[in-house]
Structures are given as structure tokens and as C-alpha cells.
Design an enzyme around this catalytic site. Sequence first.
Site, PDB file in Angstrom:
ATOM      1  N   CYS A 201      -7.988   0.878  -6.593  1.00 53.68           N
ATOM      2  CA  CYS A 201      -7.203   1.958  -5.982  1.00 53.68           C
ATOM      3  C   CYS A 201      -5.752   1.976  -6.459  1.00 53.68           C
ATOM      4  O   CYS A 201      -5.223   3.009  -6.860  1.00 53.68           O
ATOM      5  CB  CYS A 201      -7.206   1.809  -4.462  1.00 53.68           C
ATOM      6  SG  CYS A 201      -8.742   2.212  -3.662  1.00 53.68           S
TER       7      CYS A 201
ATOM      8  N   VAL B  15      -4.000   5.148  -8.204  1.00 53.63           N
ATOM      9  CA  VAL B  15      -3.059   5.954  -7.422  1.00 53.63           C
ATOM     10  C   VAL B  15      -1.742   6.128  -8.174  1.00 53.63           C
ATOM     11  O   VAL B  15      -1.149   7.215  -8.187  1.00 53.63           O
ATOM     12  CB  VAL B  15      -2.812   5.312  -6.035  1.00 53.63           C
ATOM     13  CG1 VAL B  15      -1.613   5.954  -5.348  1.00 53.63           C
ATOM     14  CG2 VAL B  15      -4.039   5.464  -5.160  1.00 53.63           C
TER      15      VAL B  15
END
Length: 508
Positions: free
Chosen positions: A152, A156
Site C-alpha cells: 500500500c 499510495v
Amino acid sequence: MQQSADDIKDHARLFKTPEYQKLFENKSKFECPHTKEEVEKQSEYIDSWEYREKNLARTALTINPAKACQPLGALFAAVGFEKTLAFNHGSQGCTAYFRSHLARHFKEPCAAVSTSMTEDAAVFGGMNNLIDGLANAYTVYKPEVIAVSTTCIAEVIGDDLAAFIQNARAKGSVPEDFPIVTAHTPSFVGSHIVGYDAMVKGMLTMFWEGKERVPNEKINIIPGFDGYAVGNNRELKRMLGEFGIEATILSDVSDVFDTPTDGHYRMFEGGTPIAAVKDAVNAKATIGMQKYCSDKCLEFAASKGQQVASFHYPLGVGATDEFLMKLSEISGKPIPASLEKERGRLIDAMADSSAWLHGKTYAIFGDPDFVYAMARFVMELGGEPIHLVSTNGGKEWAKGVEELLKTSPYGAKAKVWPGKDLWAMRSLLATERTDYVIGSTYGKLFEKDLGIPIIRLTFPIFDRHHHHRFPVWGYTGAIRVMVTILDKILDKLDADTMESGISFDMVR
């Protein structure tokens, strides 16, 4: 409480002692400051149809999904290749989760490293982490391939893997010609099956792209993300051997997660040889054993001029028939008599036990291919699937399952629930009970809460040992699955008759 050396209690007995019971009573006042009557009222409400409708209408929140995230699937795929080091570009915590998740299921260590991104990398980017991480991994562990997937945090902030790896080569972290496979696997979309597909495609892209194809008669097989991969891959090799088909299993974890104990630690045990991966571009065909784990790979293989085919986890009579007939069609070889005999043995076993299996109802949850396959086999056994839940199954999957259910009268009462989580499944079971639940270890919560027995037949299985060593694919694997279901049915029958004191028979 201080234990006595003469009577060491395990935690189950220890926590029943008066001292711990008093501790729990005091603790509950802080955790749940409500009266017993209020708790009982709420417990009754969450079993109601009214609550069910509200629960199933929920869209903004997921509670206990029956899936994992993309990088877990990518890591699982990566370690299935010979001397390949799985490398997560993200935090240590993410990689520890992936490793422990696999280790708890397979009861084997899982080698993987990370770039150990922390707060500063989240702000300024993780390039330095990747450059240093690749240098350390290459020097310390001496892999022949490094397979990089993202988590993640890297996705991101938009880390550019290709550029970072180019910089790492320029700084001498790894040699210019050292193979580094990449797969973008953000955890916040998709699931482990998408990550698996992405990593296998990344591996094929690394070793196939730009190569001239010289067609041969070999067949490539992509097993997909599978908690029974040790047993299934070996059963697959056995069936292919009966045919006399030369095949390459792309990402073979059968030895990776079944290493011997003989005083030697094997960090890189087994896996598909890289030479075989390179040669696999020349194969006549590529087969995906689980459609939703291999969509992108099969698309890539087709672009190289190969025949492609996919299946939904070939478990049971019809599914195995279709797989073997496709092998026969592609290879031009007849189905071996030995496998036809195995089919007869399965049919015989099903007939022997039909009285106990007929009419039993099941709720099934798990990955889309598994749920499809399990529902199909349950109907072959004369059972009735009622609730079919796949958190990572979409509309296409649901449509396919609905078509499958129409092929048998045993599928008439079934409902398909794509995208739903296990909290939604609890409402389904509280309002429309089934005799059994088929799924992973997480289904034991339904057994504790609702008294519906769980039959463990998919990943992850944390609370039982060595299931992964046995196949569930093919005719032989189907017998294993049927015995697992039967044992639970007959165990429940014994428990019920023991309680009543009637018909506790020695022969069933």
C-alpha cells in the site's frame, strides 16, 4: 496466578481457575458496560431478518473479508520459482504478515524480505530503501532472481519501480544483467489472486519478452493460489506422467512448502527452474487451473501464439473429466486407462456413501474458483449448496455460478453472494441455517457462534495440520474431499446420538 510444577495447566484449564474467572468478570465491566439483558437483546437482534437486510445492504464498510491482499499472492507466486527471492517494497510489518500467514498454514518457513519503509520513506519516497534493500538482498542471500512486489505505502505515494531499479543498477546494487521481476500489487484493490496473476505474468514477461518462439509439444500449467498446492501440484505431475505429457508448472511451490528436516536449512528449495521458464514461451499451450488466478497470464500467453484454456479448480467428477479431456485434446494423447480406473473408484466411493451425503445443505465461502468447484462437487454428491460467498468474486463469477446451479436440481435453492464478507455470511446463516459450512479456519467462528459445523477445505487452515500435503484435485483428490466431508457428517451424527443415547452404532 503462580503455577505449581506438579500440575502445569495449559491455558484452557488455567483460565477456568477462580482467580482468572474473577479477572475476566472485572475486565468485562470495562469492555462491555451493559446489562446482561441488553446484551441478550442485541444478540437476538443480529440473528433477525431485519438486521440481515441492513447487513447485506452495507456498502461503505467491510467486516472480516474472506480474502487477503495482492502482495500475499505475489509473494506466494514468487517463491514458486527456483532460487527466487520474494522482495516486498513496503514496510516490515506487511512482509511479516505475508510470511506468517503462509507459515501458519503450511507449517514451513517462508523466505521474503522487504525495503523496510517507515514514515520518512512515506514522505520522501522509498528509492533509497529499494536501492539499499536490493544490494543487501543480492549480497546476503545470493538469489538468482529477485521478484519485487509493492504494498500500500509504495503505491499510495506513487513510487516508480522501473526507475528505482534502474537507479539501483547504476549504483551497483545488482549487476546490470541480473533479473529483477516486478509486479505492481496495491493492497487496497483486488486480492491475493490478482497479485498472484500479476507476479506470474511479471515472471513470464521478464523471460519471454523479446524471445523468438520455437513451438514445441510441451504444455505450461499455472496452478493458481492454492492452499493445497503441495499435494495438488504433485498429483498434477502424476496425472501428466500417466499421460506421458511433458509439462512445466509455472510457480511450483510443492517442495518450497514441504522441505525435509535433516539438519540443513534450505532457503531456496525446489521451484520451477528458470531455464524451464525461459523455454516455456515455446510451449504448445498454457493452462490455468484457476481462471481467476491466471487471466492476465493466459492473455499474455495467447499473445505469444499459444493455445490457452482455464478451469475452475478441477475438483470432482465433471471438473476432472473436463480437465483430462482438454489435456487429451491439446496433446493428442488418449486419456490413460489408469485414470479411467481412478474415475471408477471415485464413482464407487460416492455410491457407497450416498445415503449419508444426500440432501445435506452447505454454505461455502472462499476464492471464486474454489467456491465454484466446491458447489459443483457438492451437487455431484447429492448435497445442496445454499449460500455461496466469495468476497473477491465479481459479477462475472456470480453469473457463471448461477449457470452452474441450473445444471442440477440440487442447486435450486442456492444463492450466490459476490463481494460479501463473513459478517454478511453470518446473517445469512443466522436466518437460513445450513447443515454445514465449507471454507477456511475462519469458519470455526460460525461453529462457535451458531453451532454450524465447519469443514476446512481451503486456505487458510491454521488450526489443523498437514491438510496441504494431500491433493484435492483429480479423482483421487475428490475422494479425499468426500472423506473429509463424510467424517464431519458422521462425527456430528455420533455426537447427536451420544447425547440422545439412541443409535450410537458401530457401523454407519
